[in-house]
Motif scaffolding. Structure first.
Motif, PDB file in Angstrom:
ATOM      1  N   UNK A 262       0.807  -1.230  -0.032  1.00 38.59           N
ATOM      2  CA  UNK A 262       0.058   0.003   0.220  1.00 38.59           C
ATOM      3  C   UNK A 262       0.965   1.252   0.090  1.00 38.59           C
ATOM      4  N   UNK A 263       2.113   1.265   0.602  1.00 36.62           N
ATOM      5  CA  UNK A 263       2.678   2.523   0.843  1.00 36.62           C
ATOM      6  C   UNK A 263       3.372   2.494  -0.528  1.00 36.62           C
TER       7      UNK A 263
ATOM      8  N   UNK B 194       2.392   5.968  -3.684  1.00 36.91           N
ATOM      9  CA  UNK B 194       3.281   6.854  -4.830  1.00 36.91           C
ATOM     10  C   UNK B 194       3.078   6.924  -6.178  1.00 36.91           C
ATOM     11  N   UNK B 195       1.838   6.246  -6.637  1.00 39.52           N
ATOM     12  CA  UNK B 195       1.786   5.735  -8.013  1.00 39.52           C
ATOM     13  C   UNK B 195       0.310   5.957  -8.493  1.00 39.52           C
ATOM     14  N   UNK B 196       0.246   6.089  -9.831  1.00 36.38           N
ATOM     15  CA  UNK B 196      -1.299   6.265 -10.353  1.00 36.38           C
ATOM     16  C   UNK B 196      -1.481   4.924 -11.106  1.00 36.38           C
ATOM     17  N   UNK B 197      -2.450   4.224 -10.692  1.00 37.44           N
ATOM     18  CA  UNK B 197      -2.723   2.781 -11.353  1.00 37.44           C
ATOM     19  C   UNK B 197      -4.367   2.504 -11.233  1.00 37.44           C
TER      20      UNK B 197
ATOM     21  N   UNK C 143       5.273  10.209  -7.311  1.00 40.63           N
ATOM     22  CA  UNK C 143       5.809  10.747  -6.162  1.00 40.63           C
ATOM     23  C   UNK C 143       4.628  11.053  -5.261  1.00 40.63           C
ATOM     24  N   UNK C 144       4.899  12.112  -4.682  1.00 44.06           N
ATOM     25  CA  UNK C 144       3.878  12.556  -3.662  1.00 44.06           C
ATOM     26  C   UNK C 144       2.439  13.335  -4.119  1.00 44.06           C
ATOM     27  N   UNK C 145       2.317  13.284  -5.294  1.00 34.80           N
ATOM     28  CA  UNK C 145       1.059  13.840  -5.974  1.00 34.80           C
ATOM     29  C   UNK C 145      -0.349  13.640  -5.104  1.00 34.80           C
ATOM     30  N   UNK C 146      -0.403  12.068  -4.999  1.00 29.22           N
ATOM     31  CA  UNK C 146      -1.735  11.796  -4.513  1.00 29.22           C
ATOM     32  C   UNK C 146      -1.901  12.316  -3.019  1.00 29.22           C
ATOM     33  N   UNK C 147      -0.688  12.551  -2.320  1.00 28.18           N
ATOM     34  CA  UNK C 147      -1.054  13.081  -0.994  1.00 28.18           C
ATOM     35  C   UNK C 147      -1.487  14.507  -1.158  1.00 28.18           C
ATOM     36  N   UNK C 148      -0.410  15.346  -2.134  1.00 27.18           N
ATOM     37  CA  UNK C 148      -0.660  16.646  -2.347  1.00 27.18           C
ATOM     38  C   UNK C 148      -2.193  16.889  -2.610  1.00 27.18           C
ATOM     39  N   UNK C 149      -2.819  15.878  -3.462  1.00 30.99           N
ATOM     40  CA  UNK C 149      -4.111  16.531  -4.095  1.00 30.99           C
ATOM     41  C   UNK C 149      -5.027  15.716  -2.758  1.00 30.99           C
TER      42      UNK C 149
ATOM     43  N   UNK D 299      -3.108   5.968  -0.832  1.00 31.77           N
ATOM     44  CA  UNK D 299      -2.386   7.070  -0.158  1.00 31.77           C
ATOM     45  C   UNK D 299      -3.399   7.392   1.161  1.00 31.77           C
ATOM     46  N   UNK D 300      -4.595   7.562   1.173  1.00 33.40           N
ATOM     47  CA  UNK D 300      -5.455   7.737   2.284  1.00 33.40           C
ATOM     48  C   UNK D 300      -5.412   6.511   3.210  1.00 33.40           C
ATOM     49  N   UNK D 301      -5.163   5.053   2.691  1.00 34.60           N
ATOM     50  CA  UNK D 301      -4.901   4.208   3.428  1.00 34.60           C
ATOM     51  C   UNK D 301      -3.743   4.276   4.411  1.00 34.60           C
ATOM     52  N   UNK D 302      -2.614   4.715   3.682  1.00 35.52           N
ATOM     53  CA  UNK D 302      -1.226   5.082   4.274  1.00 35.52           C
ATOM     54  C   UNK D 302      -1.482   6.262   5.749  1.00 35.52           C
TER      55      UNK D 302
END
Lengths: 454, 301
Positions: free
Chosen positions: B48-49, B53-56, B66-72, B275-278
């Protein structure tokens, strides 16, 4: 805690051989390293295997036994599908098993289903969502089937069955329109007439309000119901082409045409049933059935709630009109009419049987079985004996036939991630506070850019 | 220190007592659980971690972003902050209202009331039901048009659709179940309290309240820790009720539901959901680490 072993339990006599400290220490370390490394590798391997997709599986044109994956888990349509398959088995002598999965479960697991070991033929939706899997190479090309059944369908249905590469991947089996439903008896008693423009509709709603009726039944607890209202308003105001481009991510949501849709909706909201976010569509349909609501915009499946009420008379009292004209430029030329049908798995070893079954599913006799059983559906095929249709089915067939453009419903016309994770909360936010149009649209646009970038 | 002592350290002597069979048994008994935990807990957690950091989308190749998911998530994803807030409220209500209520019921029912077993059964019944079923039952009670409350009272309150009150309404349902759970845990604990210390307290002139808080409650310490852990777990994993009611939208957002809505289903924003799960994992780790730290500090003392 050092574990102490009882020698009697271990089954071996105490060893007099001393155990070297170094070796003792090295064993767990190496095991842990091997374990961690191996696990990490296998996780990566599993992930990349998933990423590779099912394109590697070789398909075959065999004519052996196949299975059909169905999401029709309710008793009536399930029996209808079984009857169609039985008729095919009798006509062709092929072996076909039906695997039925709960409707929502089927939808939610479609990704892993298609990449795992899918049935040879499976139910799915036309349009964008069919194209998505065809583009990934998960659906089989059935253009050869269309060479035989093409004459049975209008061009709009063929278009909805065609992938981005111009080949066909889908056989339409049934569809239903989204329209404004009402009870004929209510309109007769109160002297209402069917509105043909938005102003007439608002006038009618005013009249209903003063007669103590809720003018427009409304539910959006599931989050998808309000998509029907958005679709029809956008198509009426901005036209089908703009609607398609907007949902394909090609137009900005923060523009005047989109704002106009929400402003019009905000004008209509005071006539909608209050508390929509806590109500499911069945409850709103009950309001229409009990003559508390005057009209209700929903798919024709609303008739399920009328089917057994009042000794069957309620169903005969149910009627609908297509959403009235808002912008004369577009009139009432578009309608939401989601098409359900079947596709073939790219992995099938028995494409011969699968294609024969798909061809059969595209015939009038097969589709009649389905529409006879489920009165909420209409058959897309031409040349079918429609004497078994109810008045409602007859009218649905005519109204959709007259429409120049058929949309598939918001969650079928756009990326599923955009529809479910962005549009559902956003439309609910608008319904909650209709004054916040600008911020809702800004949120949608920001998320749309992020999602469609991928 | 004599030389014979250093030549044969006590550790070596202790290890020598393990035969080959012992060592095999030890390896199996430690190795198998380690493998299971690694494979079923840490493997997926690490995956999960990585995925965060990916788009899938589950079909096309994985793309590292990278950190794009967290930023969004923290900037343009409107349901995130309400979900975080609701999780905190959920935890607070369970810990500060439902848990003390469970304790109170346990204390009352621990006295030799008439029909105490009947009352225990009544309060424990919801615990036996799955939260999904609890959600369904309360949907029938809260429904605006056909629900029990509005039908009986003649009110027209939109219990589940009004985002200002639906979290409260759902928490009543969640607490209804949690109270019974906590009650049983404390009842078990109270049964283990030696009656003689209560008598001793009363002989010393303590009233009921003083007896409970100054004598009985401190002896319940092990139960308190269990209850605390159970409450935190229930607060963080809350999911079923809101998912049954409206899939966790419109005022009922929870982190667990956002993860599900993004990953499961056709949406398949697997990287984004991970990213939410993390984020939820990090919050859980905060509780776990502080719990372990507390426990080990006490052990060391």
């Amino acid at each position: 805690m050092a574990p102490r072993f009882d020698p009697r339990m271990s089954g071996a006599p105490l060893s007099p051989r001393p155990l070297g400290l170094g070796r003792h220490a090295s064993v767990p370390v190496s095991r842990r390293a091997v374990l961690g490394g191996g696990l990490g590798l296998s996780v990566m391997a599993a992930l990349s295997a998933c990423g590779g997709g099912g394109s590697g599986a070789a398909a075959g044109d065999g004519t052996g036994a196949i299975t059909l994956g169905s999401n029709q888990s309710d008793a009536v349509p399930k029996a209808a599908y079984q009857k169609i398959v039985d008729a095919f088995i009798e006509a062709s002598g092929s072996e076909v098993g039906v695997n039925t999965v709960d409707h929502n479960t089927f939808q939610e697991q479609i990704n892993s289903y298609l990449q795992g070991d899918p049935d040879d033929v499976f139910t799915w939706f036309a349009g964008y969502r069919m194209r998505f899997f065809a583009d990934q190479g998960l659906a089989g090309d059935i253009s050869s089937v269309w060479e035989n059944i093409g004459g049975n369908f209008n061009e709009s249905f063929k278009e909805a069955s065609t992938g981005s590469d111009g080949k066909q991947y889908f056989v339409p089996v049934s569809y239903y329109p989204w329209a404004v439903f009402y009870r004929k008896s209510v309109f007769e008693e109160n002297g209402y007439s069917v509105p043909t423009t938005l102003d007439e509709y608002i006038e009618l709603a005013e009249g209903m309000k003063s007669d103590g009726l809720t003018p427009i039944g409304f539910a959006d607890k599931g989050g998808w119901e309000a998509m029907g209202t958005f679709d029809i308003l956008n198509m009426r105001i901005n036209g089908y082409d703009f609607h398609t481009r907007l949902l394909a991510g090609e137009e900005s949501w923060e523009t005047d045409p989109v704002k106009e849709v929400f402003n019009t909706w905000a004008r209509l909201l005071p006539y909608h049933q209050e508390g929509a976010l806590g109500r499911d569509w069945q409850e709103a349909a009950q309001g229409l059935l009990q003559k508390k609501s005057g009209t209700y915009l929903l798919g024709m499946f609303v008739s399920q709630q009328f089917q057994d009420a009042e000794g069957g008379e309620a169903l005969e009292d149910l009627d609908f009109f297509t959403f009235p004209e808002v912008n004369p430029e577009h009139g009432t030329d578009s309608i939401d009419a989601p098409i359900d049908g079947f596709m073939m798995s790219a992995q099938t070893q028995n494409a011969g049987t699968a294609k024969a079954l798909l061809e059969f599913l595209g015939t009038p006799e097969a589709q009649k079985v389905n529409t006879d059983a489920d009165k909420g559906l209409v058959a897309p095929v031409n040349g079918m004996d429609t004497s078994g249709y109810t008045a409602l089915q007859q009218k649905a067939s005519e109204v959709v036939g007259e429409a120049a453009h058929i949309a598939q419903f918001l969650d079928r016309d756009t990326r599923p991630d955009f529809a479910s994770t962005v549009m559902i909360p956003s439309l609910q936010a608008f319904i909650r506070e209709p004054g916040n149009i600008d911020s809702v649209l800004a949120d949608i646009e920001a998320q749309k850019k992020a999602i469609f970038a991928g | 220190m004599s030389q014979t002592n250093t030549a044969r350290p006590p550790a070596t002597r202790r290890i020598r007592r393990h035969s080959t069979g012992d060592r095999v048994a030890l390896a199996v008994m430690l190795g198998v659980p380690t493998l299971v935990v690694m494979g079923l807990v840490w493997g997926p957690a690490m995956a999960s971690v990585f995925l965060s950091f990916t788009r899938w989308n589950g079909v096309t190749p994985i793309e590292f972003i990278g950190l794009q998911n967290y930023q969004q998530i923290v900037t343009i994803y409107p349901p995130f902050w309400p979900a975080l807030r609701n999780n905190v409220i959920w935890l607070a209500v369970l810990a500060l209202i439902a848990t003390p209520l469970g304790l109170l019921l346990a204390v009352v029912l621990d006295k030799q009331l008439r029909a105490t077993r009947f009352y225990q059964g009544v309060f424990y019944l919801p615990v036996v039901l799955s939260l999904a079923l609890v959600g369904f039952i309360w949907t029938l009670i809260y429904s605006q048009d056909q629900g029990l409350i509005n039908q009986l009272s003649g009110a027209n309150v939109n219990w589940l659709g009004d985002p200002d009150i639906n979290l409260g309404a759902v928490l009543v349902a969640a607490a209804w179940r949690h109270v019974g759970y906590i009650m049983v845990l404390y009842l078990a604990g109270l049964k283990g309290v030696d009656p003689s210390i209560k008598e001793a307290a009363q002989i010393d002139g303590a009233n009921q309240v003083q007896t409970f808080f100054q004598v009985v409650f401190p002896t319940l310490k092990p139960i308190n820790i269990v209850v605390l852990v159970v409450t935190v777990i229930e607060g963080l994993r809350a999911f079923d009720i809101v998912y049954i009611i409206n899939k966790g939208t419109n005022g009922l957002e929870l982190l667990s539901v956002l993860i599900t809505n993004n990953i499961i289903g056709e949406a398949s924003r697997i990287g984004f959901g991970s990213a939410i799960a993390v984020i939820l994992l990090v919050i859980s780790l905060g509780f776990i680490i502080s719990y372990l730290w507390q426990t080990f500090r006490k052990d060391a003392r």
